[in-house]
Motif scaffolding. Sequence first.
Motif, PDB file in Angstrom:
ATOM      1  N   ALA A  71       0.841  -1.209   0.000  1.00 59.54           N
ATOM      2  CA  ALA A  71       0.000   0.000   0.000  1.00 59.54           C
ATOM      3  C   ALA A  71       0.874   1.256   0.000  1.00 59.54           C
ATOM      4  N   LEU A  72       1.917   1.255   0.815  1.00 59.06           N
ATOM      5  CA  LEU A  72       2.757   2.454   0.910  1.00 59.06           C
ATOM      6  C   LEU A  72       3.591   2.665  -0.344  1.00 59.06           C
ATOM      7  N   ASN A  73       4.043   1.581  -0.968  1.00 62.05           N
ATOM      8  CA  ASN A  73       4.776   1.725  -2.227  1.00 62.05           C
ATOM      9  C   ASN A  73       3.908   2.435  -3.264  1.00 62.05           C
ATOM     10  N   ALA A  74       2.616   2.135  -3.244  1.00 63.63           N
ATOM     11  CA  ALA A  74       1.710   2.748  -4.220  1.00 63.63           C
ATOM     12  C   ALA A  74       1.439   4.215  -3.872  1.00 63.63           C
ATOM     13  N   MET A  75       1.535   4.573  -2.595  1.00 66.44           N
ATOM     14  CA  MET A  75       1.186   5.936  -2.152  1.00 66.44           C
ATOM     15  C   MET A  75       2.360   6.898  -2.220  1.00 66.44           C
ATOM     16  N   LEU A  76       3.557   6.393  -1.979  1.00 63.87           N
ATOM     17  CA  LEU A  76       4.695   7.304  -1.812  1.00 63.87           C
ATOM     18  C   LEU A  76       5.372   7.608  -3.145  1.00 63.87           C
ATOM     19  N   PRO A  77       5.897   8.822  -3.306  1.00 71.09           N
ATOM     20  CA  PRO A  77       6.678   9.123  -4.505  1.00 71.09           C
ATOM     21  C   PRO A  77       7.938   8.257  -4.560  1.00 71.09           C
ATOM     22  N   ALA A  78       8.431   8.041  -5.764  1.00 69.35           N
ATOM     23  CA  ALA A  78       9.541   7.095  -5.957  1.00 69.35           C
ATOM     24  C   ALA A  78      10.807   7.505  -5.212  1.00 69.35           C
ATOM     25  N   ASP A  79      10.983   8.799  -4.920  1.00 63.05           N
ATOM     26  CA  ASP A  79      12.223   9.210  -4.251  1.00 63.05           C
ATOM     27  C   ASP A  79      12.175   9.012  -2.741  1.00 63.05           C
ATOM     28  N   ILE A  80      11.053   8.540  -2.211  1.00 62.86           N
ATOM     29  CA  ILE A  80      11.021   8.202  -0.781  1.00 62.86           C
ATOM     30  C   ILE A  80      11.034   6.686  -0.642  1.00 62.86           C
ATOM     31  N   ALA A  81      12.186   6.147  -0.256  1.00 60.63           N
ATOM     32  CA  ALA A  81      12.321   4.700  -0.101  1.00 60.63           C
ATOM     33  C   ALA A  81      12.296   4.360   1.379  1.00 60.63           C
ATOM     34  N   LEU A  82      11.372   3.509   1.766  1.00 60.01           N
ATOM     35  CA  LEU A  82      11.336   3.058   3.150  1.00 60.01           C
ATOM     36  C   LEU A  82      12.166   1.775   3.273  1.00 60.01           C
ATOM     37  N   GLU A  83      12.645   1.526   4.495  1.00 67.26           N
ATOM     38  CA  GLU A  83      13.411   0.306   4.767  1.00 67.26           C
ATOM     39  C   GLU A  83      12.580  -0.542   5.721  1.00 67.26           C
ATOM     40  N   TRP A  84      12.134  -1.702   5.237  1.00 68.88           N
ATOM     41  CA  TRP A  84      11.217  -2.538   6.004  1.00 68.88           C
ATOM     42  C   TRP A  84      11.926  -3.725   6.629  1.00 68.88           C
ATOM     43  N   HIS A  85      11.722  -3.880   7.936  1.00 63.43           N
ATOM     44  CA  HIS A  85      12.336  -4.977   8.689  1.00 63.43           C
ATOM     45  C   HIS A  85      11.262  -5.942   9.168  1.00 63.43           C
ATOM     46  N   CYS A  86      11.452  -7.222   8.912  1.00 67.63           N
ATOM     47  CA  CYS A  86      10.586  -8.248   9.497  1.00 67.63           C
ATOM     48  C   CYS A  86      11.193  -8.630  10.848  1.00 67.63           C
ATOM     49  N   ILE A  87      10.403  -8.447  11.928  1.00 66.70           N
ATOM     50  CA  ILE A  87      10.955  -8.705  13.265  1.00 66.70           C
ATOM     51  C   ILE A  87      10.181  -9.787  14.009  1.00 66.70           C
ATOM     52  N   GLY A  88       9.243 -10.446  13.325  1.00 68.60           N
ATOM     53  CA  GLY A  88       8.450 -11.494  13.976  1.00 68.60           C
ATOM     54  C   GLY A  88       8.880 -12.875  13.495  1.00 68.60           C
ATOM     55  N   PRO A  89       8.359 -13.914  14.146  1.00 67.58           N
ATOM     56  CA  PRO A  89       8.716 -15.284  13.768  1.00 67.58           C
ATOM     57  C   PRO A  89       8.406 -15.542  12.290  1.00 67.58           C
ATOM     58  N   VAL A  90       9.319 -16.243  11.601  1.00 64.38           N
ATOM     59  CA  VAL A  90       9.127 -16.559  10.182  1.00 64.38           C
ATOM     60  C   VAL A  90       9.000 -18.075  10.037  1.00 64.38           C
ATOM     61  N   GLN A  91       7.817 -18.527   9.671  1.00 61.99           N
ATOM     62  CA  GLN A  91       7.608 -19.950   9.384  1.00 61.99           C
ATOM     63  C   GLN A  91       8.056 -20.247   7.949  1.00 61.99           C
ATOM     64  N   SER A  92       8.347 -21.527   7.689  1.00 61.70           N
ATOM     65  CA  SER A  92       8.816 -21.927   6.350  1.00 61.70           C
ATOM     66  C   SER A  92       7.877 -21.476   5.235  1.00 61.70           C
ATOM     67  N   ASN A  93       6.586 -21.543   5.511  1.00 58.16           N
ATOM     68  CA  ASN A  93       5.645 -21.206   4.428  1.00 58.16           C
ATOM     69  C   ASN A  93       5.509 -19.700   4.210  1.00 58.16           C
ATOM     70  N   LYS A  94       6.241 -18.899   4.980  1.00 57.57           N
ATOM     71  CA  LYS A  94       6.197 -17.438   4.802  1.00 57.57           C
ATOM     72  C   LYS A  94       7.510 -16.881   4.252  1.00 57.57           C
ATOM     73  N   THR A  95       8.500 -17.736   4.057  1.00 57.08           N
ATOM     74  CA  THR A  95       9.812 -17.203   3.667  1.00 57.08           C
ATOM     75  C   THR A  95       9.764 -16.496   2.308  1.00 57.08           C
ATOM     76  N   ARG A  96       8.956 -17.025   1.369  1.00 53.23           N
ATOM     77  CA  ARG A  96       8.933 -16.405   0.044  1.00 53.23           C
ATOM     78  C   ARG A  96       8.398 -14.976   0.119  1.00 53.23           C
ATOM     79  N   LEU A  97       7.317 -14.794   0.872  1.00 55.83           N
ATOM     80  CA  LEU A  97       6.759 -13.438   1.015  1.00 55.83           C
ATOM     81  C   LEU A  97       7.784 -12.492   1.643  1.00 55.83           C
TER      82      LEU A  97
END
Length: 238
Positions: free
Chosen positions: A68-94
Amino acid sequence: MTFIVRNLQLVRDRITTACVSAGRQPDSVRLMAVSKKFGADAVLQAVSDGQRVFGENYVAEGVEKITALNAMLPADIALEWHCIGPVQSNKTRLVAEHFDWVQSVDRLKIAERLSEQRPADLPPLQVCIQVNIDAGATKSGVAPEDAQALAQAISNLPRLQLRGLMAIPEPAPDFVAACAIHTRARTLFDQINSAGGLLVAMDTLSIGMTADMEAAIQSGSTMVRVGTAIFGERAGRN
Ligand SMILES: *Cc1c(COP(=O)(O)O)cnc(C)c1O
């Protein structure tokens, strides 16, 4: 000024004050805004005040917000997203396809999947190993004595860049006790770096949240992960 912008400025002041009293440069600690359970609108308010680093616990919720935010923000504003929760095998691709960092890797199998699934057109996925630094029985995280071997194995995976360690110690009764536990994380971080065997030395020690960021900074944190003090209380658990 909105509630979130005012809070963000107060948190930056807390970080600066903690750095000064620890004899550290204020820019030696990065601030991650943990936006779990808050919407894209809340993230946008923080972005408007210059915040660029965000953390999410739940993979599906995070991916939805990132898109959603990629679609809203102008291209020159790049956010850095961190996954900080448990990652199960079936979620690694996402995770591999949408996040910039994962701080909650605690098994080689998950790291191998993330490396295999990281798209070729993206930079390497930046990784921290989650360490169960206070041996909380129910907590995720690799045992401290196994962290070095895991770090060396991850350091050799082609599409991952090992950046450091992350820990979530239990709340401590006071500042001194909090420093003692955070210092264990710092010591482990320094030991793994000086043991050799990593392609590139780790530069990130991710410790400290709303309640204990001062103790974490005193003990050598390089990145604090702050939710409540920026966005307010979350509904429900966590
Ligand atoms: C929720 C969460 C945070 C932020 O916690 P606050 O106490 O709200 O600052 C930080 N790190 C992790 C891993 C979390 O799950």
